[in-house]
Design a protein around this motif. Sequence first.
Motif, PDB file in Angstrom:
ATOM      1  N   LYS A  52       0.825  -1.202   0.000  1.00  0.00           N
ATOM      2  CA  LYS A  52       0.000   0.000   0.000  1.00  0.00           C
ATOM      3  C   LYS A  52       0.861   1.255   0.000  1.00  0.00           C
ATOM      4  CE  LYS A  52      -4.129  -1.836   2.295  1.00  0.00           C
ATOM      5  NZ  LYS A  52      -5.090  -1.486   1.233  1.00  0.00           N
ATOM      6  N   TYR A  53       2.006   1.181   0.691  1.00  0.00           N
ATOM      7  CA  TYR A  53       2.854   2.356   0.823  1.00  0.00           C
ATOM      8  C   TYR A  53       4.128   2.248  -0.013  1.00  0.00           C
ATOM      9  CZ  TYR A  53      -0.428   3.483   4.451  1.00  0.00           C
ATOM     10  OH  TYR A  53      -1.596   3.765   5.119  1.00  0.00           O
ATOM     11  N   SER A  54       4.118   1.357  -0.997  1.00  0.00           N
ATOM     12  CA  SER A  54       5.211   1.242  -1.967  1.00  0.00           C
ATOM     13  C   SER A  54       6.570   1.080  -1.304  1.00  0.00           C
ATOM     14  CB  SER A  54       5.225   2.491  -2.881  1.00  0.00           C
ATOM     15  OG  SER A  54       3.993   2.657  -3.530  1.00  0.00           O
ATOM     16  N   ILE A  55       6.638   0.210  -0.301  1.00  0.00           N
ATOM     17  CA  ILE A  55       7.892  -0.048   0.398  1.00  0.00           C
ATOM     18  C   ILE A  55       8.665  -1.143  -0.326  1.00  0.00           C
ATOM     19  CG2 ILE A  55       8.942  -0.761   2.581  1.00  0.00           C
ATOM     20  CD1 ILE A  55       7.481   1.861   2.744  1.00  0.00           C
ATOM     21  N   ASP A 252       7.307   9.622   8.455  1.00  0.00           N
ATOM     22  CA  ASP A 252       5.868   9.643   8.407  1.00  0.00           C
ATOM     23  C   ASP A 252       5.444   8.957   7.116  1.00  0.00           C
ATOM     24  OD1 ASP A 252       3.371  10.154   9.279  1.00  0.00           O
ATOM     25  OD2 ASP A 252       3.574  12.329   9.382  1.00  0.00           O
ATOM     26  N   LEU A 253       4.291   8.333   7.142  1.00  0.00           N
ATOM     27  CA  LEU A 253       3.875   7.568   5.971  1.00  0.00           C
ATOM     28  C   LEU A 253       3.737   8.421   4.718  1.00  0.00           C
ATOM     29  CD1 LEU A 253       1.298   5.001   7.361  1.00  0.00           C
ATOM     30  CD2 LEU A 253       3.708   4.693   6.848  1.00  0.00           C
ATOM     31  N   LYS A 254       3.520   9.719   4.870  1.00  0.00           N
ATOM     32  CA  LYS A 254       3.403  10.567   3.694  1.00  0.00           C
ATOM     33  C   LYS A 254       4.713  10.619   2.908  1.00  0.00           C
ATOM     34  CE  LYS A 254       4.585  14.854   6.105  1.00  0.00           C
ATOM     35  NZ  LYS A 254       4.099  16.171   6.556  1.00  0.00           N
ATOM     36  N   ASP A 255       5.842  10.283   3.566  1.00  0.00           N
ATOM     37  CA  ASP A 255       7.137  10.288   2.895  1.00  0.00           C
ATOM     38  C   ASP A 255       7.530   8.917   2.362  1.00  0.00           C
ATOM     39  OD1 ASP A 255       7.630  12.995   3.345  1.00  0.00           O
ATOM     40  OD2 ASP A 255       8.350  12.587   5.369  1.00  0.00           O
ATOM     41  N   LEU A 256       6.693   7.920   2.600  1.00  0.00           N
ATOM     42  CA  LEU A 256       7.060   6.566   2.213  1.00  0.00           C
ATOM     43  C   LEU A 256       6.651   6.211   0.794  1.00  0.00           C
ATOM     44  CD1 LEU A 256       6.239   4.550   5.446  1.00  0.00           C
ATOM     45  CD2 LEU A 256       8.470   5.227   4.591  1.00  0.00           C
ATOM     46  N   SER A 257       5.800   7.009   0.186  1.00  0.00           N
ATOM     47  CA  SER A 257       5.290   6.639  -1.116  1.00  0.00           C
ATOM     48  C   SER A 257       5.167   7.848  -2.028  1.00  0.00           C
ATOM     49  CB  SER A 257       3.914   5.973  -0.975  1.00  0.00           C
ATOM     50  OG  SER A 257       3.334   5.766  -2.238  1.00  0.00           O
ATOM     51  N   SER A 258       5.451   7.642  -3.295  1.00  0.00           N
ATOM     52  CA  SER A 258       5.285   8.707  -4.266  1.00  0.00           C
ATOM     53  C   SER A 258       3.863   8.752  -4.802  1.00  0.00           C
ATOM     54  CB  SER A 258       6.245   8.496  -5.441  1.00  0.00           C
ATOM     55  OG  SER A 258       5.969   7.264  -6.076  1.00  0.00           O
ATOM     56  N   GLN A 260       1.030   8.254  -2.599  1.00  0.00           N
ATOM     57  CA  GLN A 260       0.089   8.511  -1.530  1.00  0.00           C
ATOM     58  C   GLN A 260       0.603   9.644  -0.662  1.00  0.00           C
ATOM     59  OE1 GLN A 260      -0.288   4.762   0.484  1.00  0.00           O
ATOM     60  NE2 GLN A 260      -1.852   4.027  -0.910  1.00  0.00           N
ATOM     61  N   ASP A 261      -0.312  10.297   0.019  1.00  0.00           N
ATOM     62  CA  ASP A 261       0.057  11.382   0.921  1.00  0.00           C
ATOM     63  C   ASP A 261      -0.715  11.181   2.210  1.00  0.00           C
ATOM     64  OD1 ASP A 261       0.970  13.633   2.085  1.00  0.00           O
ATOM     65  OD2 ASP A 261      -0.105  15.045   0.812  1.00  0.00           O
ATOM     66  N   VAL A 262      -0.201  10.348   3.086  1.00  0.00           N
ATOM     67  CA  VAL A 262      -0.909   9.946   4.281  1.00  0.00           C
ATOM     68  C   VAL A 262       0.017  10.068   5.488  1.00  0.00           C
ATOM     69  CG1 VAL A 262      -2.254   8.108   5.363  1.00  0.00           C
ATOM     70  CG2 VAL A 262      -2.123   8.241   2.881  1.00  0.00           C
ATOM     71  N   GLY A 286      -5.424   2.244   3.431  1.00  0.00           N
ATOM     72  CA  GLY A 286      -4.722   3.359   2.787  1.00  0.00           C
ATOM     73  C   GLY A 286      -5.678   4.476   2.393  1.00  0.00           C
ATOM     74  N   ILE A 287      -5.220   5.688   2.428  1.00  0.00           N
ATOM     75  CA  ILE A 287      -5.990   6.830   1.932  1.00  0.00           C
ATOM     76  C   ILE A 287      -5.404   7.223   0.583  1.00  0.00           C
ATOM     77  CG2 ILE A 287      -6.676   9.210   2.406  1.00  0.00           C
ATOM     78  CD1 ILE A 287      -6.278   8.638   5.348  1.00  0.00           C
ATOM     79  N   LEU A 288      -6.249   7.284  -0.445  1.00  0.00           N
ATOM     80  CA  LEU A 288      -5.745   7.546  -1.793  1.00  0.00           C
ATOM     81  C   LEU A 288      -5.092   8.917  -1.879  1.00  0.00           C
ATOM     82  CD1 LEU A 288      -8.706   6.207  -3.964  1.00  0.00           C
ATOM     83  CD2 LEU A 288      -6.527   5.093  -3.467  1.00  0.00           C
TER      84      LEU A 288
END
Length: 302
Positions: A52-55, A252-258, A260-262, A286-288
């Motif tokens: 979900k968070y593109s890890i 923070d999760l907002k920095d984990l994915s290009s 998503q912004d969560v 996840g929040i889109l």
Amino acid sequence: MYFKLFSKLSLILFGSASVICQQLNKNILIVTTDDNESEDLATNSILETMEKYSINRHRIKIKKSGILDEDLHNALYDDNGNAKYKAIVFPNGRISYNDDDIWTSAIKPLQWEEIYQYSRSFGSRLVFLNEYPSNYTATMLYSDNDNNNIFTSLQKISAAPGTTGAEAINSANLDTNNIYHFPAKLQNTETVFAEPLLYFNENDVLPEKTIAAVSVNNAGAKYAAYFMAFGGWSKTSHALNILWLSWATEMDLKDLSSTQDVTTEQALLNVKNNISSDAERNRKLGILFITLSSLLTFFYLL
């Protein structure tokens, strides 16, 4: 005017590229036993959250016979001797197998020390799920009686003060429903110090709060241990995957994915707001990513 527009657009584009680069550097190694059906359920829950968070993630399985020192070294380091991973997660404690009612780790003591040194040297963080309280985590089982009710009784889970997303956790009604768990208490040593992250609240079986998860400093090695099983069937597991993932990556999760912004807080609140008996809904944590926010930012800068 065009130069100004180009400059502002570049800031946006390169800012996004920076986030992507950060994400690419957040690699996680998942270490599991070779054949364990219940562990696979926990691992699938972890993989789902990471996806979900593109890890970036890689998984290795260790047989009951163990792993060679060379193979362990190659799993941890690249050809230049640099650490490959920001974090290492063990979904089922310490890679233990039951041998004639004696649980023994397939990783040798000196190999564990290499893993701890990996954390000390490179700042990589370790995460142990379904961990049993022990001196490795400066804890012990709260009660050593034979009453299995302490492992299966329903308990609410609350956050220790200062824990990331504490307010969301405390209001999300997380509990141990269908989760085998090991209520613990602190037992710090001269070299291993633990601080509570989560508590099991008191109930009819246990008269006071016990420890559900800790962060540990082992002579500079940093790891977190959760004294409960994980699995995709549990909303609690989904929420705690967000919690330990944020801790392990120090982001923070907002920095984990290009894509998503969560924030961690938002993700945890999303768990609270989407509690449902429908297992499919429980997986939708996840929040889109709202692309409109980038467009608004762009026009605001014009």
